[in-house]
Design a protein around this motif. Structure first.
Motif, PDB file in Angstrom:
ATOM      1  N   ALA A   9       0.819  -1.214   0.000  1.00 34.41           N
ATOM      2  CA  ALA A   9       0.000   0.000   0.000  1.00 34.41           C
ATOM      3  C   ALA A   9       0.857   1.270   0.000  1.00 34.41           C
ATOM      4  O   ALA A   9       0.398   2.325  -0.420  1.00 34.41           O
ATOM      5  N   GLU A  10       2.113   1.177   0.448  1.00 33.29           N
ATOM      6  CA  GLU A  10       2.993   2.346   0.534  1.00 33.29           C
ATOM      7  C   GLU A  10       3.976   2.464  -0.629  1.00 33.29           C
ATOM      8  O   GLU A  10       4.834   3.337  -0.621  1.00 33.29           O
ATOM      9  N   LEU A  11       3.880   1.606  -1.631  1.00 33.64           N
ATOM     10  CA  LEU A  11       4.791   1.684  -2.776  1.00 33.64           C
ATOM     11  C   LEU A  11       4.604   2.995  -3.512  1.00 33.64           C
ATOM     12  O   LEU A  11       3.481   3.397  -3.797  1.00 33.64           O
ATOM     13  N   ASP A  12       5.714   3.655  -3.827  1.00 33.44           N
ATOM     14  CA  ASP A  12       5.633   4.943  -4.502  1.00 33.44           C
ATOM     15  C   ASP A  12       6.497   4.945  -5.758  1.00 33.44           C
ATOM     16  O   ASP A  12       6.009   4.929  -6.868  1.00 33.44           O
ATOM     17  N   SER A  13       7.804   4.967  -5.581  1.00 33.92           N
ATOM     18  CA  SER A  13       8.727   4.956  -6.712  1.00 33.92           C
ATOM     19  C   SER A  13      10.070   4.437  -6.222  1.00 33.92           C
ATOM     20  O   SER A  13      10.275   4.226  -5.036  1.00 33.92           O
ATOM     21  N   GLY A  14      10.987   4.240  -7.163  1.00 32.17           N
ATOM     22  CA  GLY A  14      12.305   3.742  -6.815  1.00 32.17           C
ATOM     23  C   GLY A  14      12.331   2.232  -6.690  1.00 32.17           C
ATOM     24  O   GLY A  14      11.444   1.527  -7.170  1.00 32.17           O
ATOM     25  N   VAL A  15      13.353   1.730  -6.019  1.00 29.68           N
ATOM     26  CA  VAL A  15      13.507   0.292  -5.818  1.00 29.68           C
ATOM     27  C   VAL A  15      12.931  -0.078  -4.462  1.00 29.68           C
ATOM     28  O   VAL A  15      13.177   0.600  -3.466  1.00 29.68           O
ATOM     29  N   ALA A  16      12.157  -1.158  -4.427  1.00 30.08           N
ATOM     30  CA  ALA A  16      11.489  -1.576  -3.196  1.00 30.08           C
ATOM     31  C   ALA A  16      11.543  -3.084  -3.043  1.00 30.08           C
ATOM     32  O   ALA A  16      11.716  -3.820  -4.014  1.00 30.08           O
ATOM     33  N   VAL A  17      11.375  -3.533  -1.809  1.00 35.99           N
ATOM     34  CA  VAL A  17      11.282  -4.952  -1.484  1.00 35.99           C
ATOM     35  C   VAL A  17       9.903  -5.189  -0.895  1.00 35.99           C
ATOM     36  O   VAL A  17       9.499  -4.500   0.050  1.00 35.99           O
ATOM     37  N   VAL A  18       9.156  -6.129  -1.473  1.00 32.83           N
ATOM     38  CA  VAL A  18       7.833  -6.482  -0.962  1.00 32.83           C
ATOM     39  C   VAL A  18       7.810  -7.962  -0.617  1.00 32.83           C
ATOM     40  O   VAL A  18       8.581  -8.754  -1.159  1.00 32.83           O
ATOM     41  N   GLU A  19       6.919  -8.323   0.305  1.00 32.00           N
ATOM     42  CA  GLU A  19       6.757  -9.730   0.667  1.00 32.00           C
ATOM     43  C   GLU A  19       5.276 -10.024   0.746  1.00 32.00           C
ATOM     44  O   GLU A  19       4.510  -9.232   1.292  1.00 32.00           O
ATOM     45  N   GLY A  20       4.884 -11.161   0.188  1.00 35.54           N
ATOM     46  CA  GLY A  20       3.485 -11.539   0.240  1.00 35.54           C
ATOM     47  C   GLY A  20       3.222 -12.860  -0.437  1.00 35.54           C
ATOM     48  O   GLY A  20       4.139 -13.581  -0.840  1.00 35.54           O
ATOM     49  N   ARG A  21       1.957 -13.159  -0.571  1.00 36.56           N
ATOM     50  CA  ARG A  21       1.480 -14.418  -1.136  1.00 36.56           C
ATOM     51  C   ARG A  21       1.337 -14.284  -2.641  1.00 36.56           C
ATOM     52  O   ARG A  21       0.859 -13.282  -3.158  1.00 36.56           O
ATOM     53  N   VAL A  22       1.743 -15.316  -3.382  1.00 40.50           N
ATOM     54  CA  VAL A  22       1.657 -15.339  -4.842  1.00 40.50           C
ATOM     55  C   VAL A  22       0.211 -15.572  -5.271  1.00 40.50           C
ATOM     56  O   VAL A  22      -0.452 -16.487  -4.787  1.00 40.50           O
ATOM     57  N   VAL A  23      -0.265 -14.708  -6.178  1.00 35.85           N
ATOM     58  CA  VAL A  23      -1.602 -14.819  -6.761  1.00 35.85           C
ATOM     59  C   VAL A  23      -1.414 -14.853  -8.271  1.00 35.85           C
ATOM     60  O   VAL A  23      -0.687 -14.028  -8.815  1.00 35.85           O
ATOM     61  N   ALA A  24      -2.061 -15.820  -8.950  1.00 33.38           N
ATOM     62  CA  ALA A  24      -1.824 -15.974 -10.394  1.00 33.38           C
ATOM     63  C   ALA A  24      -3.113 -16.159 -11.166  1.00 33.38           C
ATOM     64  O   ALA A  24      -4.044 -16.794 -10.694  1.00 33.38           O
ATOM     65  N   GLU A  25      -3.127 -15.582 -12.376  1.00 35.09           N
ATOM     66  CA  GLU A  25      -4.218 -15.828 -13.313  1.00 35.09           C
ATOM     67  C   GLU A  25      -3.816 -16.944 -14.266  1.00 35.09           C
ATOM     68  O   GLU A  25      -4.589 -17.830 -14.552  1.00 35.09           O
ATOM     69  N   LYS A  26      -2.576 -16.882 -14.761  1.00 33.70           N
ATOM     70  CA  LYS A  26      -2.044 -17.918 -15.648  1.00 33.70           C
ATOM     71  C   LYS A  26      -1.069 -18.771 -14.861  1.00 33.70           C
ATOM     72  O   LYS A  26      -0.409 -18.289 -13.943  1.00 33.70           O
ATOM     73  N   ARG A  27      -0.957 -20.048 -15.280  1.00 33.39           N
ATOM     74  CA  ARG A  27      -0.037 -20.968 -14.618  1.00 33.39           C
ATOM     75  C   ARG A  27       0.658 -21.837 -15.643  1.00 33.39           C
ATOM     76  O   ARG A  27       0.152 -22.046 -16.740  1.00 33.39           O
ATOM     77  N   LEU A  28       1.802 -22.350 -15.264  1.00 27.54           N
ATOM     78  CA  LEU A  28       2.560 -23.260 -16.122  1.00 27.54           C
ATOM     79  C   LEU A  28       2.121 -24.693 -15.855  1.00 27.54           C
ATOM     80  O   LEU A  28       1.468 -24.979 -14.857  1.00 27.54           O
ATOM     81  N   VAL A  29       2.513 -25.607 -16.729  1.00 28.35           N
ATOM     82  CA  VAL A  29       2.157 -27.020 -16.603  1.00 28.35           C
ATOM     83  C   VAL A  29       3.424 -27.854 -16.488  1.00 28.35           C
ATOM     84  O   VAL A  29       4.369 -27.659 -17.244  1.00 28.35           O
ATOM     85  N   ILE A  30       3.423 -28.769 -15.535  1.00 26.17           N
ATOM     86  CA  ILE A  30       4.479 -29.771 -15.430  1.00 26.17           C
ATOM     87  C   ILE A  30       3.846 -31.081 -15.883  1.00 26.17           C
ATOM     88  O   ILE A  30       2.925 -31.577 -15.229  1.00 26.17           O
ATOM     89  N   ALA A  31       4.311 -31.625 -16.999  1.00 27.33           N
ATOM     90  CA  ALA A  31       3.722 -32.851 -17.544  1.00 27.33           C
ATOM     91  C   ALA A  31       3.822 -33.981 -16.527  1.00 27.33           C
ATOM     92  O   ALA A  31       4.880 -34.215 -15.953  1.00 27.33           O
TER      93      ALA A  31
END
Length: 162
Positions: A12-34
């Motif tokens: 919520a506080e991201l503005d500009s420059g270089v930043a480090v964020v941490e959180g849970r991965v949310v995806a619309e597309k995914r890869l497949v492992i046969a």
């Protein structure tokens, strides 16, 4: 790796420059492992073939035949919001850690895959340059590789599939 100890910025506080964020991965597309039910957003996989020993070649062993690394764009979500992770330039993305899976990929059990991956629900820490999200990435901000450096992704822990 210093990213593990770097001070993180709430999304919520991201503005500009270089930043480090941490959180849970949310995806619309995914890869497949046969041959697997796993559907990751990042994948580093090697396919190996089992060869039996002979006098000329020596002992039996697994020999790598193919290696590939894939990534799809995804979001990282914390309690304050989401940030899009720009995965358009795979050559400028550095990933540390990940879950591991080994599975059979041949009919006779003579080949297998060894995969390291990050899946939806996993917790990651990402270091990148903040920019405005483009159309199709959702509202808000995105992280891209900083000038002269890779976009860094550090796997923190496995999460529930999301």
């Amino acid at each position: 790796m210093w990213l593990r100890f770097a001070r993180r910025t709430p999304i919520a506080e991201l503005d500009s420059g270089v930043a480090v964020v941490e959180g849970r991965v949310v995806a619309e597309k995914r890869l497949v492992i046969a041959g697997s039910q796993t559907r990751p957003v990042w994948l580093d996989m090697t396919v190996e073939v089992y060869t039996t020993g002979s006098r000329a070649r020596g002992r039996a062993m697994w020999i790598p035949r193919k290696a590939e690394q894939q990534i799809v764009a995804f979001a990282v979500e914390d309690e304050g919001g989401r940030v899009w992770i720009d995965a358009t330039d795979r050559s400028r993305i550095a990933v540390r850690g990940g879950r591991r899976e080994i599975g059979s990929s041949g009919k006779r059990g003579t080949s297998r895959y060894v995969a390291r991956f990050i899946a939806p629900g996993d917790v990651v820490r990402v270091r990148g340059e903040v920019r405005a999200a483009r159309k199709g990435e959702g509202a808000g901000k995105a992280l891209r590789p900083p000038e002269g450096r890779p976009l860094e992704i550090l796997f923190r822990k496995a999460g529930d599939a999301g």
